[in-house]
Design a protein around this motif. Structure first.
Motif, PDB file in Angstrom:
ATOM      1  N   LEU A  28      -3.515  19.721  41.350  1.00  0.00           N
ATOM      2  CA  LEU A  28      -2.439  20.667  42.004  1.00  0.00           C
ATOM      3  C   LEU A  28      -0.961  20.895  41.454  1.00  0.00           C
ATOM      4  N   GLU A  29      -0.582  19.433  41.296  1.00  0.00           N
ATOM      5  CA  GLU A  29       0.644  19.347  40.509  1.00  0.00           C
ATOM      6  C   GLU A  29       0.673  19.784  39.242  1.00  0.00           C
ATOM      7  N   GLU A  30      -0.104  19.681  38.348  1.00  0.00           N
ATOM      8  CA  GLU A  30      -0.171  20.188  36.943  1.00  0.00           C
ATOM      9  C   GLU A  30      -0.677  21.570  36.677  1.00  0.00           C
ATOM     10  N   THR A  31      -1.440  22.011  37.688  1.00  0.00           N
ATOM     11  CA  THR A  31      -2.077  23.559  37.265  1.00  0.00           C
ATOM     12  C   THR A  31      -1.630  24.339  38.324  1.00  0.00           C
ATOM     13  N   VAL A  58     -14.647  22.913  37.352  1.00  0.00           N
ATOM     14  CA  VAL A  58     -15.708  23.722  36.666  1.00  0.00           C
ATOM     15  C   VAL A  58     -15.494  25.126  37.599  1.00  0.00           C
ATOM     16  N   ARG A  59     -15.411  26.224  36.882  1.00  0.00           N
ATOM     17  CA  ARG A  59     -15.504  27.595  37.592  1.00  0.00           C
ATOM     18  C   ARG A  59     -16.881  27.936  37.751  1.00  0.00           C
ATOM     19  N   GLU A  60     -17.299  28.912  38.600  1.00  0.00           N
ATOM     20  CA  GLU A  60     -18.664  29.396  38.721  1.00  0.00           C
ATOM     21  C   GLU A  60     -18.847  30.094  37.313  1.00  0.00           C
ATOM     22  N   ASP A  61     -18.198  30.154  36.559  1.00  0.00           N
ATOM     23  CA  ASP A  61     -18.899  31.073  34.976  1.00  0.00           C
ATOM     24  C   ASP A  61     -18.855  29.976  34.183  1.00  0.00           C
ATOM     25  N   GLY A  62     -18.613  28.751  34.433  1.00  0.00           N
ATOM     26  CA  GLY A  62     -18.738  27.546  33.540  1.00  0.00           C
ATOM     27  C   GLY A  62     -17.622  27.135  32.677  1.00  0.00           C
ATOM     28  N   CYS A  75     -15.132  18.641  39.875  1.00  0.00           N
ATOM     29  CA  CYS A  75     -14.447  19.358  40.969  1.00  0.00           C
ATOM     30  C   CYS A  75     -14.671  20.786  41.135  1.00  0.00           C
ATOM     31  N   LYS A  76     -14.801  21.417  42.067  1.00  0.00           N
ATOM     32  CA  LYS A  76     -14.721  22.883  42.200  1.00  0.00           C
ATOM     33  C   LYS A  76     -13.409  23.565  42.751  1.00  0.00           C
ATOM     34  N   PRO A  77     -12.896  24.700  42.050  1.00  0.00           N
ATOM     35  CA  PRO A  77     -11.663  25.192  42.399  1.00  0.00           C
ATOM     36  C   PRO A  77     -11.578  25.799  43.710  1.00  0.00           C
ATOM     37  N   ALA A  78     -10.677  25.644  44.607  1.00  0.00           N
ATOM     38  CA  ALA A  78     -10.635  25.818  46.121  1.00  0.00           C
ATOM     39  C   ALA A  78      -9.447  26.642  46.541  1.00  0.00           C
ATOM     40  N   HIS A 114      -5.905  24.071  43.630  1.00  0.00           N
ATOM     41  CA  HIS A 114      -6.636  23.229  44.720  1.00  0.00           C
ATOM     42  C   HIS A 114      -7.950  23.313  44.353  1.00  0.00           C
ATOM     43  N   VAL A 115      -8.436  21.842  44.689  1.00  0.00           N
ATOM     44  CA  VAL A 115      -9.926  21.485  44.190  1.00  0.00           C
ATOM     45  C   VAL A 115     -10.692  20.700  45.285  1.00  0.00           C
ATOM     46  N   GLU A 116     -11.969  20.881  45.479  1.00  0.00           N
ATOM     47  CA  GLU A 116     -12.943  20.063  46.163  1.00  0.00           C
ATOM     48  C   GLU A 116     -13.623  18.974  45.257  1.00  0.00           C
TER      49      GLU A 116
END
Length: 155
Positions: free
Chosen positions: A66-69, A27-31, A96-99, A72-74
């Motif tokens: 990471l492999e598919e997109t 989920v990005r900050e903009d939803g 998850c959050k994108p990192a 990196h995520v938290e």
């Protein structure tokens, strides 16, 4: 030569095996939510795959996303457990959050995009859309079963 197998060994042999998969609802900050269009069947889904024997569920989510997109995520929290009763797959889904990283396709994806919740419902089948939408409601973790096409009621 006579081979002897204990009752418990016989029962274990006849018990169906399950596969465990992991997936990330990023989920990005903009939803907006990270999704892929699968290379093998053209359907939109969240990134994920089979959990390897030597990794934790959280590590598996980080690896698969990471492999598919290329992202990196938290990993935040478990939001649902979903069982495909037809194929014997149990999916653990984590919010998850994108990192970092940049969106890119892979051998498993022909498109990577950030979708709105409305687009998720429009692009994805019910059994995949519900995983993303469940992760947004904050009421999890949810436990659901499906037959590969439709959610099935609890028994």
């Amino acid at each position: 030569m006579l081979l002897y197998m204990s009752n418990s060994a016989q029962e274990a042999q006849s018990t169906p095996l399950h596969s465990v998969s992991v997936a990330g609802v990023v989920v990005r900050e903009d939803g907006r939510l990270l999704a892929i269009r699968r290379a093998d069947n053209g359907t939109w889904e969240l990134p994920g795959g089979v959990l390897e024997l030597d990794e934790t569920p959280e590590a598996g989510v980080r690896r698969e996303v990471l492999e598919e997109t290329g992202i990196h995520v938290e990993v935040d929290e478990l939001t649902g457990v979903y069982k495909n009763t037809t194929r014997g797959i149990v999916a653990l889904v984590f919010r998850c959050k994108p990192a970092g990283g940049e969106e890119r396709t892979s051998s498993e994806s022909t498109a990577v995009d950030w979708l709105t919740p409305d687009q998720v419902s429009e692009y994805m089948s019910e059994v995949y859309a519900i995983r993303l939408l469940d992760a947004l409601d904050g009421a999890g973790p949810h436990v659901r079963s499906h037959d590969g096409k439709r959610l099935t009621s609890a028994r």
